[in-house]
Each structure stands twice: as C-alpha cells, then as structure tokens.
Design a protein around this motif. Sequence first.
Motif, PDB file in Angstrom:
ATOM      1  N   UNK A 218       0.800  -1.231   0.000  1.00 32.20           N
ATOM      2  CA  UNK A 218       0.000   0.000   0.000  1.00 32.20           C
ATOM      3  C   UNK A 218       0.824   1.268   0.000  1.00 32.20           C
ATOM      4  N   UNK A 219       2.057   1.150  -0.371  1.00 32.26           N
ATOM      5  CA  UNK A 219       2.862   2.368  -0.425  1.00 32.26           C
ATOM      6  C   UNK A 219       3.953   2.184  -1.459  1.00 32.26           C
ATOM      7  N   UNK A 220       4.386   3.265  -1.963  1.00 28.29           N
ATOM      8  CA  UNK A 220       5.487   3.221  -2.917  1.00 28.29           C
ATOM      9  C   UNK A 220       6.774   3.538  -2.169  1.00 28.29           C
ATOM     10  N   UNK A 221       7.825   2.795  -2.468  1.00 27.47           N
ATOM     11  CA  UNK A 221       9.123   3.171  -1.924  1.00 27.47           C
ATOM     12  C   UNK A 221       9.504   4.531  -2.517  1.00 27.47           C
ATOM     13  N   UNK A 222      10.297   5.260  -1.804  1.00 29.82           N
ATOM     14  CA  UNK A 222      10.704   6.558  -2.345  1.00 29.82           C
ATOM     15  C   UNK A 222      12.124   6.884  -1.910  1.00 29.82           C
ATOM     16  N   UNK A 223      12.696   7.826  -2.599  1.00 29.68           N
ATOM     17  CA  UNK A 223      14.029   8.301  -2.233  1.00 29.68           C
ATOM     18  C   UNK A 223      13.896   9.677  -1.608  1.00 29.68           C
ATOM     19  N   UNK A 224      14.737   9.923  -0.623  1.00 26.58           N
ATOM     20  CA  UNK A 224      14.778  11.239  -0.010  1.00 26.58           C
ATOM     21  C   UNK A 224      16.047  11.909  -0.504  1.00 26.58           C
ATOM     22  N   UNK A 225      15.882  13.077  -1.064  1.00 27.82           N
ATOM     23  CA  UNK A 225      17.024  13.775  -1.649  1.00 27.82           C
ATOM     24  C   UNK A 225      17.112  15.156  -1.031  1.00 27.82           C
ATOM     25  N   UNK A 226      18.320  15.525  -0.627  1.00 26.27           N
ATOM     26  CA  UNK A 226      18.489  16.862  -0.060  1.00 26.27           C
ATOM     27  C   UNK A 226      19.658  17.556  -0.753  1.00 26.27           C
ATOM     28  N   UNK A 227      19.371  18.755  -1.194  1.00 28.35           N
ATOM     29  CA  UNK A 227      20.417  19.579  -1.799  1.00 28.35           C
ATOM     30  C   UNK A 227      20.879  20.591  -0.748  1.00 28.35           C
ATOM     31  N   UNK A 228      21.993  21.268  -0.961  1.00 28.16           N
ATOM     32  CA  UNK A 228      22.468  22.214   0.056  1.00 28.16           C
ATOM     33  C   UNK A 228      21.419  23.282   0.379  1.00 28.16           C
ATOM     34  N   UNK A 232      19.187  27.351  -2.669  1.00 27.19           N
ATOM     35  CA  UNK A 232      17.849  26.874  -3.027  1.00 27.19           C
ATOM     36  C   UNK A 232      17.670  26.644  -4.534  1.00 27.19           C
ATOM     37  N   UNK A 233      18.450  27.367  -5.332  1.00 28.68           N
ATOM     38  CA  UNK A 233      18.281  27.192  -6.777  1.00 28.68           C
ATOM     39  C   UNK A 233      18.665  25.785  -7.231  1.00 28.68           C
ATOM     40  N   UNK A 234      19.549  25.133  -6.454  1.00 30.88           N
ATOM     41  CA  UNK A 234      19.951  23.769  -6.814  1.00 30.88           C
ATOM     42  C   UNK A 234      18.780  22.802  -6.651  1.00 30.88           C
ATOM     43  N   UNK A 235      17.963  23.085  -5.642  1.00 32.68           N
ATOM     44  CA  UNK A 235      16.797  22.243  -5.394  1.00 32.68           C
ATOM     45  C   UNK A 235      15.822  22.338  -6.574  1.00 32.68           C
ATOM     46  N   UNK A 277      25.019  19.298  -6.259  1.00 34.69           N
ATOM     47  CA  UNK A 277      25.584  18.528  -5.151  1.00 34.69           C
ATOM     48  C   UNK A 277      24.456  18.019  -4.258  1.00 34.69           C
ATOM     49  N   UNK A 278      24.632  16.864  -3.686  1.00 33.41           N
ATOM     50  CA  UNK A 278      23.610  16.308  -2.788  1.00 33.41           C
ATOM     51  C   UNK A 278      24.145  16.216  -1.369  1.00 33.41           C
ATOM     52  N   UNK A 279      23.272  16.574  -0.430  1.00 32.78           N
ATOM     53  CA  UNK A 279      23.612  16.398   0.987  1.00 32.78           C
ATOM     54  C   UNK A 279      22.995  15.115   1.524  1.00 32.78           C
ATOM     55  N   UNK A 280      22.020  14.606   0.809  1.00 34.29           N
ATOM     56  CA  UNK A 280      21.395  13.347   1.242  1.00 34.29           C
ATOM     57  C   UNK A 280      20.766  12.666   0.037  1.00 34.29           C
ATOM     58  N   UNK A 281      20.922  11.343  -0.011  1.00 31.26           N
ATOM     59  CA  UNK A 281      20.207  10.518  -0.990  1.00 31.26           C
ATOM     60  C   UNK A 281      19.984   9.183  -0.303  1.00 31.26           C
ATOM     61  N   UNK A 282      18.745   8.950   0.143  1.00 33.82           N
ATOM     62  CA  UNK A 282      18.512   7.757   0.963  1.00 33.82           C
ATOM     63  C   UNK A 282      17.209   7.063   0.556  1.00 33.82           C
ATOM     64  N   UNK A 283      17.209   5.716   0.628  1.00 35.46           N
ATOM     65  CA  UNK A 283      15.989   4.979   0.302  1.00 35.46           C
ATOM     66  C   UNK A 283      15.024   4.954   1.489  1.00 35.46           C
ATOM     67  N   UNK A 284      13.732   5.002   1.208  1.00 36.26           N
ATOM     68  CA  UNK A 284      12.722   4.996   2.283  1.00 36.26           C
ATOM     69  C   UNK A 284      11.514   4.198   1.879  1.00 36.26           C
TER      70      UNK A 284
END
Length: 422
Positions: A218-228, A232-235, A277-284
């Motif tokens: 009942x849910x989709x796996x997702x990735x969490x991504x964080x830019x610096x 904010x323009x990188x996001x 650049x990424x500050x976070x890339x994690x599976x959830x």
Amino acid sequence: MIEAVGLTKRYGDKTAVYNLSFQVRPGAVTGFLGPNGSGKSTTMRMILGLDNPTAGHVTIGGYPYRRLPNAPRQVGALLDAKAVHGGRSARNHLLSLAQLSGIPARRVDEVLGVVGLQDVAGRRSKGFSLGMGQRLGIAAALLGDPQVLLFDEPVNGLDPEGILWVRNLMKSLAAEGRTVFVSSHLMSEMALTADHLIVIGRGQLLSDMSVKDFISANSADFARVRTPDTEPQLREKLTSALTEAGGQVLPEQDGALRVTGLPLPRISDIAHDSGVRLWELSPHQASLEEAYMRMTQGAVDYRSVADQKAGLQQPLPPGAQPPMPVPGQGQPGWYAPPPPQQGGQPFPAPQGTPGPYGAPAAPGGQPSPNPYAQPAPQGGAPGGPAAEPPAQPAQPPAQPAAAPAAPATAPATNPTKSEDAR
Ligand SMILES: Nc1ncnc2c1ncn2[C@@H]1O[C@H](COP(=O)(O)OP(=O)(O)OP(=O)(O)O)[C@@H](O)[C@H]1O
C-alpha cells in the motif's frame, strides 16, 4: 485461534459488519484496524458472544464463545474500560470477577502488580484517570491467564511509559504462544506492536496480511534527496531534471525532496549531470500510517472540514507568519499515493510554488487555506480494495444477546511485570 466466517451484523437498516472472514492465529499480535465506525467493536463483541451475528459465525478454538468450556478462563478481553462499578475499589472489582470465574483471590494481587495499580488497589475506580481505568481493564483481561486475549484500544489514555508497557505486554503474551487481537488507531504503535494486520472499512475486510506486506502493498518506496540548504536554486534545478527524467518529486516540509519513479543510482546520475551537489540521498519506505491512510481513505465515514471560524478570526497583520503546522497532521495530499499498478503518480508533482512552510502548494500556486485540515473526500481510494458501503437489506436486527460473564482468568505462572510494578 479466532475464526470468523461470513460474519455479518445489522442493526435495523444499518450494516455494521458485512461478510467478514478472517483468522487470528496464536503466537502473534494481530492488529485490528479501521476508521471510526468501521465495525471493529461490533466484531469484537460478536467474538465474545455479546452480540449475535445476523449471518455467519465466529469461533474461538472451534467453539462459539458461549459454548466454549470454561470461557472466562480461556478468553480475556478489554472492551470498554469504563464498564466497571465505580463505587468499588480496583481490588474488589477484580475480586468479584475472580469469584464469578472460580479464580483464586491471590491472582487479583498478581494482576494488580502486573498493571502497576497495587498502590491504588483500595481506591474506588470512579476516581481513576483514563489511563488507570485502562490498566484496570487490562488487569481484568489477564485475570484468568487466558490463551486468547482481545483488547479494544488498550493504549487509550495511557502515557508514553504506559504505551511502551502495553506494547511489551502484548508482544510477550504473543511470544508465550497466546492469541492476541488488538484494535488501535495509533498507527505508529501498531507498526511497533503488531505482526499481522486485519483492516476493515465500512464493515468489510480490506486487508489481511503481515505488517510488512501491508506497507509494501500500500505504499510506494521513495528516495529522499536533499540539496544544500544554502543554495535553493539547486533544489529547483534538480526538481526540474528529475521530473524531466520521469520522476515524481514532492517537496517535504524540512526542505528535502521525496522522489518516486526513479531508482537511487539514476537520481545520483541525474544530479551529477545537472551539476547539483547532494547532501542526502537515501531509500525509504512509507510508514504504516501512510499505507493505512491510503488503504482506508475511501472507507472513512467521518472527516473534518476546514474551520471557517465564521469571520471570528482577525486577519494576520502584514508581515506576520501563520503558525507552523504540526508534522504528520493532515497535510492535504501528503498521504496516499495512488497505487503503482494503475500507473498513477505515486506522489503528485508540486504545482506552482511551494505552499507555506515548504509544504506542497495547492494547484495554481495558492497556499493551502488550512494546513491542518484533512483532505476533502475524493470519491474513493484510487485503486484501493473495494470500499463500497455494503448493501443495506431491510432485515430485522438480530436480538442482542445477554452479556456473558466478564472474561477472567486462572493463576498466572508467568505474569509479565509492568514497568510500574518494578
Ligand atoms: N447497538 C447499536 N445499534 C445501532 N448501531 C450500532 C450499534 N452498535 C454499533 N452500531 C453502528 O455500527 C457501526 C460500527 O460501529 P463500531 O462501534 O463497531 O465501529 P468501530 O470500528 O469500533 O468504531 P470506533 O473506531 O469509532 O470505535 C457504526 O456505524 C455504529 O454506529
């Protein structure tokens, strides 16, 4: 084992439970979930012989409760913690239950210790807090040291320490090979306590599977991504690149991005190719709460609407900030991605500019008017299991049965001590 087959209950023209079939097995905690009014308490009452099914049947160990030999010693239940004689002390309440079921009086003090009420055992229960009442109800359920236990909302009113205690109690009862059937609206708690879930909506079975399978289905796996945070323009740049590559991107409240539809290595490559650049890339994986919300959203009978406040609220002065939303409380569209099998977007891409506090914006870039309000009814769970209200045939209601003796107990050989009792 508890087994329900085609269980149906009608009250006049109201169908509370419809054609419900399931098994609750020993050695596991089985969570019983469903929105308000979905029929959980009615089902539990039928299991305990307190209500007659209109159709179908339910047995415990192969017998209907009322034909179960020595039922109060085999089955313990907490249905309504307030259903006690308030003028009696906690000890006398339990003593009267014990006497009715032939349970030795010394067992009363054992269970009072298990639930941590030994110091207030002589006090009248009408002065008890909600949580103390729950503990007394749990003590009554444990009195006969039963193999089968039913708990309707056992953590209602308990403080965090009490919730932890109930969680450990349920798990240890199941680990001893007992059948533990527990309803709750606290999804985070169910995720930690239950091994298996039975979910109903409008009286019908929506799901019967392990907690793990339920979340996966009942849910989709997702990735969490964080830019610096500092750029904010990188996001924005990454959001565009990921969307262009076929991903679905949803901004999270803390500034991260929730990405579905793209594997992690691909997200990494896209970020690299875009010079981000990424500050976070994690599976959830989504939480049980999110999976549950998606599963049941078409079967919810009672929903809040935004409080219009009848013009009573003063407009915010220019420049003033609205209050921060409480995380996890009803961000419209936050839960419930459409099912992957429909090819729908698990998480809708944001439209317009981000809403207040970094929450997803309403279509057209307008901030959502009330970040606390639940989403309005959407006309059914997309692709979810059938959640149609059952037909309402005009059948006379079944006669309510006389209440059986309160479930009780036998001497405990291995009572699980509450943390209060230590
Ligand atoms: N004695 C009764 N007479 C008429 N209708 C009833 C009776 N008991 C329950 N109902 C109705 O049956 C439906 C299911 O109620 P039930 O209390 O079993 O739901 P529930 O899932 O336990 O709800 P909650 O989560 O709010 O405790 C509700 O619509 C309720 O109004």
